[in-house]
Design an enzyme around this catalytic site. Structure first.
Site, PDB file in Angstrom:
ATOM      1  N   GLN A 251       7.515 -28.842  78.610  1.00  0.00           N
ATOM      2  CA  GLN A 251       8.814 -29.492  78.758  1.00  0.00           C
ATOM      3  C   GLN A 251       8.639 -31.002  78.800  1.00  0.00           C
ATOM      4  O   GLN A 251       9.469 -31.754  78.267  1.00  0.00           O
ATOM      5  CB  GLN A 251       9.515 -29.009  80.036  1.00  0.00           C
ATOM      6  CG  GLN A 251      10.921 -29.564  80.225  1.00  0.00           C
ATOM      7  CD  GLN A 251      11.898 -29.099  79.159  1.00  0.00           C
ATOM      8  OE1 GLN A 251      11.781 -27.978  78.653  1.00  0.00           O
ATOM      9  NE2 GLN A 251      12.856 -29.947  78.796  1.00  0.00           N
ATOM     10  N   ALA A 272      16.084 -31.670  79.624  1.00  0.00           N
ATOM     11  CA  ALA A 272      15.677 -31.787  81.032  1.00  0.00           C
ATOM     12  C   ALA A 272      14.313 -32.444  81.140  1.00  0.00           C
ATOM     13  O   ALA A 272      13.435 -32.248  80.297  1.00  0.00           O
ATOM     14  CB  ALA A 272      15.645 -30.414  81.678  1.00  0.00           C
ATOM     15  N   SER A 277      13.834 -28.318  84.236  1.00  0.00           N
ATOM     16  CA  SER A 277      14.306 -27.429  83.187  1.00  0.00           C
ATOM     17  C   SER A 277      14.416 -25.989  83.675  1.00  0.00           C
ATOM     18  O   SER A 277      13.491 -25.454  84.287  1.00  0.00           O
ATOM     19  CB  SER A 277      13.352 -27.477  81.987  1.00  0.00           C
ATOM     20  OG  SER A 277      13.697 -26.493  81.042  1.00  0.00           O
ATOM     21  N   HIS A 279      14.272 -23.562  81.819  1.00  0.00           N
ATOM     22  CA  HIS A 279      13.333 -22.769  81.029  1.00  0.00           C
ATOM     23  C   HIS A 279      12.027 -22.512  81.787  1.00  0.00           C
ATOM     24  O   HIS A 279      11.349 -21.521  81.553  1.00  0.00           O
ATOM     25  CB  HIS A 279      13.044 -23.456  79.694  1.00  0.00           C
ATOM     26  CG  HIS A 279      14.161 -23.332  78.711  1.00  0.00           C
ATOM     27  ND1 HIS A 279      14.406 -22.193  77.989  1.00  0.00           N
ATOM     28  CD2 HIS A 279      15.123 -24.219  78.345  1.00  0.00           C
ATOM     29  CE1 HIS A 279      15.452 -22.365  77.215  1.00  0.00           C
ATOM     30  NE2 HIS A 279      15.920 -23.595  77.411  1.00  0.00           N
ATOM     31  N   ASP A 286      17.486 -19.398  75.213  1.00  0.00           N
ATOM     32  CA  ASP A 286      18.253 -20.034  74.143  1.00  0.00           C
ATOM     33  C   ASP A 286      18.430 -18.987  73.050  1.00  0.00           C
ATOM     34  O   ASP A 286      17.442 -18.475  72.502  1.00  0.00           O
ATOM     35  CB  ASP A 286      17.520 -21.257  73.600  1.00  0.00           C
ATOM     36  CG  ASP A 286      17.611 -22.445  74.546  1.00  0.00           C
ATOM     37  OD1 ASP A 286      18.442 -22.401  75.471  1.00  0.00           O
ATOM     38  OD2 ASP A 286      16.835 -23.405  74.361  1.00  0.00           O
ATOM     39  N   GLU A 335      26.294 -26.512  75.773  1.00  0.00           N
ATOM     40  CA  GLU A 335      25.277 -25.843  74.966  1.00  0.00           C
ATOM     41  C   GLU A 335      25.670 -24.378  74.811  1.00  0.00           C
ATOM     42  O   GLU A 335      25.376 -23.556  75.683  1.00  0.00           O
ATOM     43  CB  GLU A 335      23.891 -25.968  75.599  1.00  0.00           C
ATOM     44  CG  GLU A 335      23.329 -27.384  75.607  1.00  0.00           C
ATOM     45  CD  GLU A 335      21.877 -27.447  76.073  1.00  0.00           C
ATOM     46  OE1 GLU A 335      21.353 -26.411  76.556  1.00  0.00           O
ATOM     47  OE2 GLU A 335      21.261 -28.516  75.960  1.00  0.00           O
ATOM     48  N   HIS A 338      22.689 -21.753  75.329  1.00  0.00           N
ATOM     49  CA  HIS A 338      21.822 -21.708  76.519  1.00  0.00           C
ATOM     50  C   HIS A 338      22.405 -20.749  77.571  1.00  0.00           C
ATOM     51  O   HIS A 338      23.414 -21.029  78.208  1.00  0.00           O
ATOM     52  CB  HIS A 338      21.685 -23.115  77.119  1.00  0.00           C
ATOM     53  CG  HIS A 338      20.712 -23.173  78.279  1.00  0.00           C
ATOM     54  ND1 HIS A 338      19.513 -23.828  78.193  1.00  0.00           N
ATOM     55  CD2 HIS A 338      20.770 -22.661  79.532  1.00  0.00           C
ATOM     56  CE1 HIS A 338      18.874 -23.726  79.359  1.00  0.00           C
ATOM     57  NE2 HIS A 338      19.629 -23.014  80.182  1.00  0.00           N
TER      58      HIS A 338
END
Length: 364
Positions: A251, A272, A277, A279, A286, A335, A338
């Protein structure tokens, strides 16, 4: 005449006082029998006489075991016999159980043999090194870590070492890269403190994750996505998860790339920073459709796949994380690709509320 009288007196003394086994009332020395058999002290060494001959090897006397060497001398301390180590106290008696010698603890079984490796004593596990000394502190065996407390007891459950908290399984093996009782321990077994609200992990611009937080893709979230994907396929919709778990370092490189291309102010609206993040939690997916050209693009919102997700994702435990018109709350632009897994019980409630995760949880 005097010489003859002296010689006669000497022989008379010998006849009256034959050789005796010397006694010792001190408890640190074995008792001495008053006949030719039993313990004999000669030149500060103890022997055991039997029928006029000194015993060698193992001797059982008054329910205690002793060891006399090849010369008949009673031994004390450590002895090595037939591939086993034994410990004899200062009185020569063989010991069993726990023994402390020169600041180290040893364990001797019921036969007196020194043990090595794992042993169980009083319902606790201990580890004894190759030399028999009890292990304390960290121990690595077969690619697994164990922690032996200062007392030598193998640690299980939660425990603190210096300023860090760890968790060891019932087997004693250190738990790593997993969640225990809702708390995450990293690859080193250290409890890291992500931000939970009512059992929900929250990661945003305010609440971050440490660099050591690396759970990988969440298997429950992946299973839920695959179920959703199959359901969408029945409706003629193709779904692909094109980005899920990202490590802290990955990231960071991604964010730096966007900063170099767009400048930090703009990058912060759609990317991010490392540690911030979702993630990194392994719970963010995503999702795109069959047209890869629209993956992570604003135009994806107008596709059949995006519309199907908006109407159905919550049934499978996913919520749209960054809503349109909520940028001032989430800190990120809308988004439509996401999605965040929060479970099938919570997702419908959040979806129906029309709130962001922060709003629903009542935090920033």
């Amino acid at each position: 005449m005097k010489n003859k009288l002296f010689i006669c007196s000497f022989f008379l003394f010998i006849l009256i006082f034959p050789a005796q086994v010397l006694g010792n009332s001190n408890e640190s020395s074995p008792s001495i029998t008053q006949n030719k058999d039993g313990w004999v002290l000669v030149n500060q060494n103890w022997y055991y006489s039997n029928d006029g001959a000194y015993v060698t090897g193992w001797l059982r006397n008054h329910n205690k075991w002793y060891f006399l060497d090849s010369n008949g001398v009673m031994k004390t301390g450590w002895i090595y016999d037939k591939n086993q180590w034994y410990f004899l106290d200062k009185n020569g008696a063989m010991l069993t159980g726990w023994v402390k010698d020169q600041n180290s603890w040893y364990f001797l079984d019921k036969n007196g043999a020194m043990k090595t490796g794992w042993i169980k004593s009083a319902n606790n596990w201990y580890y004894l090194k190759g030399n028999g000394a009890m292990q304390t502190g960290w121990l690595k065996l077969d690619q697994k870590w164990y922690y032996l407390q200062p007392s030598g007891k193998m640690a299980t459950g939660w425990y603190q070492v210096q300023s860090e908290w760890y968790y060891s399984l019932g087997s004693g093996a250190l738990a790593t890269n997993t969640t225990i009782d809702g708390y995450y321990v990293n690859n080193y077994g250290v409890w890291v403190q992500p931000y939970y609200v009512n059992g929900v992990l929250l990661v945003n611009k305010t609440h971050s994750l440490p660099s050591t937080y690396s759970p990988g893709e969440n298997s429950t979230a992946r299973a839920a996505f695959e179920t959703m994907k199959r359901a969408a396929a029945k409706d003629g919709i193709v779904l692909e998860a094109f980005s899920t778990y990202r490590s802290y370092s990955y990231q960071g490189s991604l964010y730096n790339r966007y900063v170099a291309r767009n400048g930090q102010a703009e990058a912060d609206t759609f990317s991010a920073r490392p540690g911030n993040s979702e993630h990194q939690t392994g719970l963010a997916f995503d999702i795109g459709g069959k047209n890869k050209g629209l993956w992570a693009e604003d135009e994806f919102a107008n596709t059949a796949e995006a519309k199907w997700l908006a109407n159905n994702a919550h049934h499978y435990g996913f919520i749209l994380r960054y809503l349109k018109g909520k940028e001032h709350i989430t800190g990120y632009i809308f988004e439509p690709w996401h999605y965040r897994y929060v479970g099938t019980e919570l997702a419908p409630k959040i979806h129906q509320s029309g709130l962001t995760l922060e709003e629903y949880l009542g935090v920033n």
